[in-house]
Enzyme design. Structure first.
Site, short mmCIF file in Angstrom:
data_model
loop_
_atom_site.label_atom_id
_atom_site.label_comp_id
_atom_site.label_asym_id
_atom_site.label_seq_id
_atom_site.Cartn_x
_atom_site.Cartn_y
_atom_site.Cartn_z
CE1 TYR A 105 -4.33 -1.53 0.86
CE2 TYR A 105 -2.85 -3.18 1.76
CZ TYR A 105 -4.10 -2.80 1.33
OH TYR A 105 -5.12 -3.71 1.37
CE1 TYR A 144 -2.05 -6.87 3.66
CE2 TYR A 144 -2.82 -6.47 1.42
CZ TYR A 144 -3.03 -6.43 2.78
OH TYR A 144 -4.21 -5.95 3.27
NE ARG A 154 -6.72 -10.49 4.63
CZ ARG A 154 -7.70 -9.67 4.24
NH1 ARG A 154 -7.55 -8.38 4.35
NH2 ARG A 154 -8.84 -10.13 3.76
CG HIS A 157 -7.97 -7.49 -0.01
ND1 HIS A 157 -6.83 -8.10 0.45
CD2 HIS A 157 -8.03 -6.30 0.64
CE1 HIS A 157 -6.23 -7.32 1.33
NE2 HIS A 157 -6.93 -6.22 1.45
CG HIS A 159 -9.64 -2.32 1.43
ND1 HIS A 159 -9.92 -2.84 2.66
CD2 HIS A 159 -8.35 -2.65 1.18
CE1 HIS A 159 -8.84 -3.45 3.15
NE2 HIS A 159 -7.87 -3.35 2.26
#
Lengths: 235, 173
Positions: A105, A144, A154, A157, A159
């Site tokens: 991120y 990640y 995870r 995905h 959000h």
């Protein structure tokens, strides 16, 4: 515009995750220990904010920053926002954020040792159209690691944040990708008790959304809480 | 009939969609009784919650082009949030009931799989005594978790405790 004030129907049993989910460690000290107080739905709960593109500018292509293409697999995500009665939810704001192709991120809190991409920020905002359809272009996010348990990763995905037409319809969720082997191991995904509800968070590959010579397409629909059938009031 | 989409946690990186200006509900030019609402969020261990998203929504004064009636603010390194908005007045309740002035609050955070809903009421409002939601809470100490204390002429503060002693009253709607 008509403002609907009919109360929302109760939440379907098993369709929502419990905040007390020990396998997701961060819930431990953050979930309320007492049951929630059931309150009547007043105008505070049945109405909600309206966002207009002129004040909240859309960002519908996350794959390009300063006219430079981000690294990774470009994808198109398209879907429809409806309520539980299958009525389209038009002109509603949808916020989007995600990791880059390497699973990182663009956020100071993310210390994962994967490269940042100067051409990918990872946040967007779109509005559904008059029939509830939305679409955006992005880069497929990478998996990640996180520190929930040994060797925790995870699943890929994206959000999402949606507002709908009332405070009681507000939803923040995550969209997953078909065939991801990490889903079977993910405590956040598995916090949703009902399997069918869980699987509705998995997008589907769609050749009709796929754009020739450009990008694969994925379909992902949202269902917002339905309202009891009572007359609407002029807003 | 369809079933509403499941919630998932907002996670620790939601600041990618954050616009700090959203905590100022007067940024589009609304005028009126300006107030500041602050609060601090703590967890069941008494630790500050420093990565939450706090959202407020009020139906008084009514939303308009100049007043979104909605705001979002992060909790910072001190677990605190701060909104600038307009003071709400009484709000119609069900039937002939009248609700005390209040602001609806949603809390999203890492470790919360679905949002928490609560309300902020204002200290010294006579209508608090007859408010239909506050009246559902028998224990005065529990009721007090929803009432922001007046810290100056135009500022109120609410402590939100997610779990444990003095746990805030959260609501299902």
């Amino acid at each position: 515009m008509m403002t609907e004030t009919a109360p929302f129907r109760p939440i379907e049993a098993g369709s929502q995750p419990a905040n007390d989910t020990p396998l997701y460690r961060s819930t431990g000290l953050r979930h309320p220990a007492r049951p929630p107080l059931r309150i009547p739905q007043t105008v505070t709960e049945t109405t909600g904010p309206r966002f207009r593109p002129v004040q909240f500018g859309p960002i519908a292509d996350l794959s390009v920053v300063n006219r430079k293409q981000a690294v990774g697999e470009r994808i198109i995500v398209r879907g429809r926002v409806v309520d539980e009665d299958n009525r389209p939810v038009p002109h509603t704001m949808i916020e989007i954020w995600q990791a880059n192709t390497g699973g990182r991120y663009d956020h100071p809190g993310d210390q994962h040792d994967a490269p940042l991409d100067p051409n990918f920020h990872g946040s967007g905002r779109v509005f559904s159209d008059a029939d509830g359809w939305y679409q955006f272009v992005t880069i497929k996010p990478g998996a990640y690691p996180w520190h929930n348990h040994h060797n925790a990763w995870r699943p890929n995905h994206i959000h999402y944040s949606l507002f709908g037409t009332g405070f009681g319809q507000r939803v923040i969720t995550q969209m997953y990708f078909p065939g991801d082997p990490l889903l079977a191991l993910d405590p956040i995904y598995h916090a949703i008790p009902d399997q069918a509800a869980r699987e509705r968070l998995i997008s589907s590959f769609d050749i009709n959304i796929t754009s020739p010579d450009r990008a694969l397409g994925y379909r992902f629909d949202f269902v917002l809480r339905g309202r009891h059938a009572t007359p609407t009031e002029q807003g | 009939m369809l079933v509403a989409t499941s919630h998932q946690t907002i996670g620790p990186y939601w600041h990618l969609i954050e616009d700090p200006a959203w905590s100022n509900l007067l940024r589009f030019g609304a005028e009126g009784d300006r107030i500041v609402l602050t609060g601090t969020v703590t967890d069941g261990g008494g630790e500050l919650v420093t990565d939450a998203a706090i959202e407020i929504w009020q139906t008084s004064p009514a939303a308009s082009d100049g007043f979104p009636a909605f705001g979002r603010c992060q909790t910072d390194a001190t677990g605190s949030f701060r909104f600038t908005t307009l003071k709400p007045g009484p709000v119609a309740g069900l039937g002939n009931a009248q609700q005390a002035p209040h602001v609806a609050i949603s809390i999203f955070a890492r470790g919360l799989l679905t949002s928490l809903t609560t309300r902020l009421y204002f200290q010294d409002e006579p209508l608090n005594e007859s408010d239909p939601v506050l009246s559902l809470i028998e224990d005065p100490a529990r009721r007090a978790t929803l009432i922001a204390r007046k810290v100056s002429d135009d500022a109120w503060h609410l402590d939100i405790r997610l779990q444990g002693e003095n746990e805030t009253v959260f609501m299902e709607i």
